[in-house]
Design a protein around this motif. Structure first.
Motif, PDB file in Angstrom:
ATOM      1  N   UNK A 233      24.196   3.276 -67.349  1.00 26.96           N
ATOM      2  CA  UNK A 233      24.991   2.680 -68.595  1.00 26.96           C
ATOM      3  C   UNK A 233      24.401   2.571 -70.015  1.00 26.96           C
ATOM      4  N   UNK A 234      24.803   3.143 -71.008  1.00 29.73           N
ATOM      5  CA  UNK A 234      24.384   2.982 -72.429  1.00 29.73           C
ATOM      6  C   UNK A 234      24.275   1.356 -72.883  1.00 29.73           C
ATOM      7  N   UNK A 235      25.095   0.837 -72.427  1.00 26.83           N
ATOM      8  CA  UNK A 235      25.082  -0.648 -73.084  1.00 26.83           C
ATOM      9  C   UNK A 235      24.897  -1.535 -71.820  1.00 26.83           C
ATOM     10  N   UNK A 236      23.674  -1.020 -71.117  1.00 24.71           N
ATOM     11  CA  UNK A 236      23.469  -2.068 -70.083  1.00 24.71           C
ATOM     12  C   UNK A 236      23.142  -3.541 -70.289  1.00 24.71           C
ATOM     13  N   UNK A 237      22.492  -3.904 -71.389  1.00 21.61           N
ATOM     14  CA  UNK A 237      22.322  -5.158 -71.822  1.00 21.61           C
ATOM     15  C   UNK A 237      23.874  -6.066 -71.919  1.00 21.61           C
ATOM     16  N   UNK A 238      24.830  -5.481 -72.401  1.00 21.23           N
ATOM     17  CA  UNK A 238      25.861  -6.153 -72.311  1.00 21.23           C
ATOM     18  C   UNK A 238      26.438  -6.312 -71.111  1.00 21.23           C
ATOM     19  N   UNK A 239      26.407  -5.268 -70.129  1.00 19.69           N
ATOM     20  CA  UNK A 239      26.748  -5.282 -68.813  1.00 19.69           C
ATOM     21  C   UNK A 239      25.981  -6.391 -68.082  1.00 19.69           C
ATOM     22  N   UNK A 240      24.945  -6.529 -68.188  1.00 21.17           N
ATOM     23  CA  UNK A 240      23.831  -7.623 -67.512  1.00 21.17           C
ATOM     24  C   UNK A 240      24.124  -8.796 -67.819  1.00 21.17           C
ATOM     25  N   UNK A 241      24.733  -8.879 -69.085  1.00 19.80           N
ATOM     26  CA  UNK A 241      24.889 -10.555 -69.594  1.00 19.80           C
ATOM     27  C   UNK A 241      26.403 -10.781 -68.797  1.00 19.80           C
ATOM     28  N   UNK A 242      27.323  -9.676 -68.667  1.00 21.95           N
ATOM     29  CA  UNK A 242      28.585  -9.966 -68.105  1.00 21.95           C
ATOM     30  C   UNK A 242      28.677 -10.243 -66.684  1.00 21.95           C
ATOM     31  N   UNK A 243      27.681  -9.480 -65.963  1.00 22.41           N
ATOM     32  CA  UNK A 243      27.336  -9.590 -64.590  1.00 22.41           C
ATOM     33  C   UNK A 243      26.762 -11.119 -64.228  1.00 22.41           C
ATOM     34  N   UNK A 244      26.236 -11.336 -65.191  1.00 25.97           N
ATOM     35  CA  UNK A 244      25.305 -12.852 -65.240  1.00 25.97           C
ATOM     36  C   UNK A 244      26.200 -13.853 -64.887  1.00 25.97           C
ATOM     37  N   UNK A 245      27.480 -13.749 -65.417  1.00 30.24           N
ATOM     38  CA  UNK A 245      28.660 -14.923 -65.039  1.00 30.24           C
ATOM     39  C   UNK A 245      29.822 -14.257 -64.197  1.00 30.24           C
ATOM     40  N   UNK A 246      29.832 -13.051 -63.552  1.00 34.05           N
ATOM     41  CA  UNK A 246      30.825 -12.265 -63.032  1.00 34.05           C
ATOM     42  C   UNK A 246      30.966 -13.269 -61.487  1.00 34.05           C
ATOM     43  N   UNK A 247      32.294 -13.436 -61.142  1.00 31.63           N
ATOM     44  CA  UNK A 247      32.811 -14.108 -59.916  1.00 31.63           C
ATOM     45  C   UNK A 247      32.349 -13.281 -58.577  1.00 31.63           C
ATOM     46  N   UNK A 248      32.228 -11.934 -58.943  1.00 24.31           N
ATOM     47  CA  UNK A 248      32.015 -11.176 -57.732  1.00 24.31           C
ATOM     48  C   UNK A 248      30.693 -11.201 -56.943  1.00 24.31           C
ATOM     49  N   UNK A 249      29.466 -11.502 -57.864  1.00 23.11           N
ATOM     50  CA  UNK A 249      28.233 -11.409 -57.621  1.00 23.11           C
ATOM     51  C   UNK A 249      27.910 -12.371 -56.442  1.00 23.11           C
ATOM     52  N   UNK A 250      28.141 -13.660 -56.223  1.00 22.91           N
ATOM     53  CA  UNK A 250      27.936 -14.241 -55.265  1.00 22.91           C
ATOM     54  C   UNK A 250      28.152 -13.969 -53.697  1.00 22.91           C
ATOM     55  N   UNK A 251      29.132 -13.058 -53.708  1.00 19.20           N
ATOM     56  CA  UNK A 251      29.481 -12.073 -52.271  1.00 19.20           C
ATOM     57  C   UNK A 251      28.501 -10.865 -52.142  1.00 19.20           C
ATOM     58  N   UNK A 252      27.871 -10.534 -53.020  1.00 21.85           N
ATOM     59  CA  UNK A 252      27.226  -9.209 -53.152  1.00 21.85           C
ATOM     60  C   UNK A 252      25.971  -9.413 -52.198  1.00 21.85           C
ATOM     61  N   UNK A 253      25.535  -8.329 -51.684  1.00 23.80           N
ATOM     62  CA  UNK A 253      24.324  -8.119 -50.998  1.00 23.80           C
ATOM     63  C   UNK A 253      23.396  -7.074 -51.816  1.00 23.80           C
ATOM     64  N   UNK A 254      23.985  -6.006 -52.524  1.00 23.44           N
ATOM     65  CA  UNK A 254      23.352  -5.406 -53.498  1.00 23.44           C
ATOM     66  C   UNK A 254      23.831  -5.176 -54.730  1.00 23.44           C
ATOM     67  N   UNK A 255      23.107  -5.252 -55.841  1.00 28.34           N
ATOM     68  CA  UNK A 255      23.412  -5.243 -57.252  1.00 28.34           C
ATOM     69  C   UNK A 255      22.734  -4.137 -57.741  1.00 28.34           C
ATOM     70  N   UNK A 256      23.526  -3.205 -58.359  1.00 26.49           N
ATOM     71  CA  UNK A 256      22.528  -1.811 -58.938  1.00 26.49           C
ATOM     72  C   UNK A 256      22.975  -1.741 -60.371  1.00 26.49           C
ATOM     73  N   UNK A 257      22.131  -1.986 -61.157  1.00 29.24           N
ATOM     74  CA  UNK A 257      22.086  -1.983 -62.741  1.00 29.24           C
ATOM     75  C   UNK A 257      21.303  -0.680 -63.206  1.00 29.24           C
ATOM     76  N   UNK A 258      20.976   0.093 -62.163  1.00 29.78           N
ATOM     77  CA  UNK A 258      20.061   1.282 -62.638  1.00 29.78           C
ATOM     78  C   UNK A 258      20.272   2.158 -63.445  1.00 29.78           C
ATOM     79  N   UNK A 259      19.558   3.244 -63.801  1.00 30.68           N
ATOM     80  CA  UNK A 259      19.505   4.558 -64.611  1.00 30.68           C
ATOM     81  C   UNK A 259      20.269   4.072 -66.006  1.00 30.68           C
ATOM     82  N   UNK A 260      20.311   2.941 -66.428  1.00 25.34           N
ATOM     83  CA  UNK A 260      20.722   2.928 -67.705  1.00 25.34           C
ATOM     84  C   UNK A 260      19.812   2.535 -68.910  1.00 25.34           C
ATOM     85  N   UNK A 261      20.211   1.817 -69.867  1.00 28.94           N
ATOM     86  CA  UNK A 261      19.420   1.390 -70.879  1.00 28.94           C
ATOM     87  C   UNK A 261      19.261   0.008 -70.970  1.00 28.94           C
TER      88      UNK A 261
END
Length: 310
Positions: free
Chosen positions: A214-242
């Motif tokens: 992702x080009x806008x990886x920082x904005x995505x990281x901030x959104x993920x920080x509060x995302x309802x889906x995250x607590x059920x995840x085993x793997x979170x991948x924010x790789x290959x971006x900026x």
């Protein structure tokens, strides 16, 4: 850049199909690869190849398909309709990879697609769908009870596709990968487009989520920080971006990530100190911080690039 074809797919070795070939002892123990040699082949050539596979390989032995070059992949949409037409016969098909082409054949952002909704509708037992490229790619929101893995590998994924995925009802989906890419290659996805995916309402079984490249990886990281889906995840991948230090800080300032088995941040623009903070904050989590990137400077301007673009 993607430089090699698949050698295996869903645990099966990939075997190119050639009309008239001697079939392996167990033709269901391979993933059949369909590809024409001429990159400007007439559409009839690929259609004949699909027809030959239907005629020569037992229908119940077609469990996995890998689609390579179909002829003028840079300007002619992959003929998904040929796979849809075969659905009545290929009832054992469980996995499909669309457009396993390398950059020497066609750059990922040039790969031409069309509407893939019919493929999901035709194969209700399909479990794995991976798509490379997103030029003119379309999907209508659907319900699919069998799909466990959905992957879009792109140098630029349109926001319309991301919204469509978020609006799909996929109760069995365990793994979702969205390679968002860059704006100059069609990657216009914003945080708002990810709302359905990050809410996770229609993805109750999701355990592996990649919102990467992702080009806008920082904005995505901030959104993920509060995302309802995250607590059920085993793997979170924010790789290959900026991803830079500000994005990492937003991620760590959000909800706890200590439940994760793995956090993939490889190919990043983080400083060494911030990398150490991430590891210290997530004891017991496998954190991938490999492939640290350097900012490129031209004429006094700084440039950062995603891992996969053109």
């Amino acid at each position: 850049m993607i430089s090699s074809h698949l050698s295996s797919f869903t645990g099966l070795p990939v075997l190119p199909f050639t009309p008239g070939m001697t079939l392996p002892g167990d033709p269901s123990a391979v993933a059949w690869r369909l590809e024409v040699e001429d990159f400007e082949a007439d559409p009839a050539e690929f259609a004949a190849l699909v027809a030959a596979l239907r005629d020569e390989v037992p229908a119940d032995a077609v469990r996995a398909l890998v689609i390579g070059e179909w002829g003028s992949a840079y300007e002619r949409a992959l003929p998904v309709d040929l796979l849809v037409e075969a659905a009545e016969k290929w009832t054992s098909l469980r996995a499909v990879f669309l457009a396993d082409l390398v950059s020497e054949q066609c750059e990922i952002s040039w790969l031409a697609h069309g509407d893939i909704t019919g493929l999901l509708a035709a194969y209700p037992s399909l479990e794995v769908l991976r798509v490379r490229g997103a030029n003119e790619l379309r999907l209508d929101p659907v319900r699919h009870a069998g799909l466990r893995e959905l992957v879009f590998q792109t140098g630029g994924l349109p926001g319309s596709m991301v919204r469509a995925v978020g609006d799909c009802d996929l109760p069995a989906l365990e793994r979702l990968e969205l390679w968002l890419g860059r704006q100059d290659y069609g990657g216009d996805t914003g945080v708002d487009d990810l709302a359905g995916v990050l809410a996770g309402t229609r993805l109750p079984a999701l355990r592996h989520l990649a919102v990467c490249n992702a080009e806008f990886a920082n904005h995505i990281a901030a959104a993920v920080a509060a995302a309802p889906v995250v607590p059920r995840l085993e793997v979170l991948d924010l790789s290959k971006g900026i991803l830079t230090d500000s994005g990492a800080a937003a991620l760590l300032a959000g909800q706890s990530l200590t439940h994760l088995r793995r956090l993939d941040l490889h190919h990043h623009f983080l400083t060494e100190g911030v990398c150490e903070q991430i590891v210290a904050a997530l004891p017991g989590v496998q954190v991938d911080l490999s492939e640290a990137q350097k900012v490129e400077v031209y004429n006094g301007r700084e440039y950062r690039f995603t891992a996969v673009g053109e």
